[in-house]
Design an enzyme around this catalytic site. Structure first.
Site, short mmCIF file in Angstrom:
data_model
loop_
_atom_site.label_atom_id
_atom_site.label_comp_id
_atom_site.label_asym_id
_atom_site.label_seq_id
_atom_site.Cartn_x
_atom_site.Cartn_y
_atom_site.Cartn_z
N HIS A 157 0.86 -1.17 0.24
CA HIS A 157 0.03 -0.04 0.05
C HIS A 157 0.89 1.33 -0.14
CE1 HIS A 157 0.50 -0.01 4.44
NE2 HIS A 157 0.37 1.38 4.26
N ASP B 190 -0.11 -7.47 1.83
CA ASP B 190 0.25 -5.98 1.77
C ASP B 190 1.86 -6.33 1.94
OD1 ASP B 190 0.32 -3.35 1.83
OD2 ASP B 190 -0.38 -3.09 3.67
N GLY C 17 5.36 3.38 14.39
CA GLY C 17 5.93 2.72 13.10
C GLY C 17 5.45 3.24 11.94
N SER D 164 3.80 2.99 8.02
CA SER D 164 3.52 1.84 7.18
C SER D 164 4.69 1.31 6.43
CB SER D 164 2.47 2.46 6.28
OG SER D 164 1.25 2.61 6.82
N GLY D 165 4.81 -0.18 6.19
CA GLY D 165 5.92 -0.26 5.43
C GLY D 165 7.08 -0.84 6.24
#
Length: 265
Positions: free
Chosen positions: A72, A117, A210, A212-213
């Protein structure tokens, strides 16, 4: 046995998941500034707007030429991968920005149901490992962490719900929540699959530090750090929201996919 393909990439004095400057891991409630370069596989994924680049997601260096992130996080933008960073506002010795050669999103990525994802970025040039840049280890295929396992999420995410993005890399202790608990109707319910791992959500520990990713870092018995999760969703509920832990793509469910992508590209 560690992910075998790493043996081809992680060599010399720098083994995977063993930072020169070990992180100071505490039981502090909420997030805290990290010891500089104690998570040397942490990546800032940045997009170009005009003539400048801006941080958008976290990511994890898993070899000298491959970075792991969330599907995403990827769109049609122009990206660069920034390695060796601690403070995003400073010019830091040893940090380096590298453009992607390829970006490979999992072919089964479903943005509507938030499934699969996960994505890989191949760097245009291999990076040289150093005291401030090295790879994380990957877990064994199928590995499931037990309830309460102490893991740390790292990133430059918001310092609190609606708050500012951090300049200095943050870490937060997020104990693992078992799938059987996380999938309860009053937790995440059917939105959570067995290819995900949940952590936090007790109403005290921060879940928005944290990006995303970015990685969920968990220490293995031999002392090395493995990236067991890729930050997927959850922080949109707000930090410290009870029964709504951060949800990560479970890396151990995608070891074959990672191996195949790296070997064929």
């Amino acid at each position: 046995m560690k992910f075998m393909i790493l043996a081809l990439f992680v060599a010399g004095a720098y083994g995977c998941g063993l930072p020169t400057f070990p992180p100071v891991v505490t039981r502090v409630v909420g997030g805290e500034d990290v010891r500089p370069h104690s998570w040397p596989w942490q990546v800032s994924l940045q997009y170009k707007s005009g003539s400048n680049f801006y941080h958008t997601c976290g990511a994890t260096l898993i070899s000298d030429q491959w970075v792991l992130t969330a599907a995403h996080c990827i769109s049609s933008r122009t990206y660069r991968v920034y390695l060796g960073k601690h403070n995003l506002k400073n010019n830091e010795a040893g940090s380096i920005a590298i453009s992607p050669a390829k970006i490979i999103v999992n072919e089964n990525w479903d943005p509507y149901r938030i499934r699969n994802d996960i994505a890989l970025i191949k760097l245009s040039t291999p990076v040289t490992f150093s005291n401030t840049i090295m790879a994380a280890c990957l877990p064994d295929s199928g590995n499931i962490l037990p309830q309460g396992a102490p893991c740390y999420v790292t990133g430059w995410g918001r310092l609190w719900t609606g708050g500012p993005i951090a300049d200095i890399l943050q870490q937060a202790l997020l104990p693992v929540v078992s799938h059987s608990i996380c999938a309860r109707p009053d937790w995440w319910g059917s939105l959570v699959t067995n290819k995900m791992v949940c952590a936090g959500g007790d109403g005290q520990l921060a879940s928005c530090n944290g990006d995303s990713g970015g990685p969920l870092n968990c220490q293995s018995p031999d002392g090395s750090w493995e990236v067991h999760g890729v930050v997927s969703f959850g922080s949109s509920m707000g930090c410290n929201y009870p029964k709504k832990p951060s949800v990560f793509t479970r890396v151990s469910a995608y070891i074959s996919w990672i191996s195949n992508v790296m070997a064929s590209n």
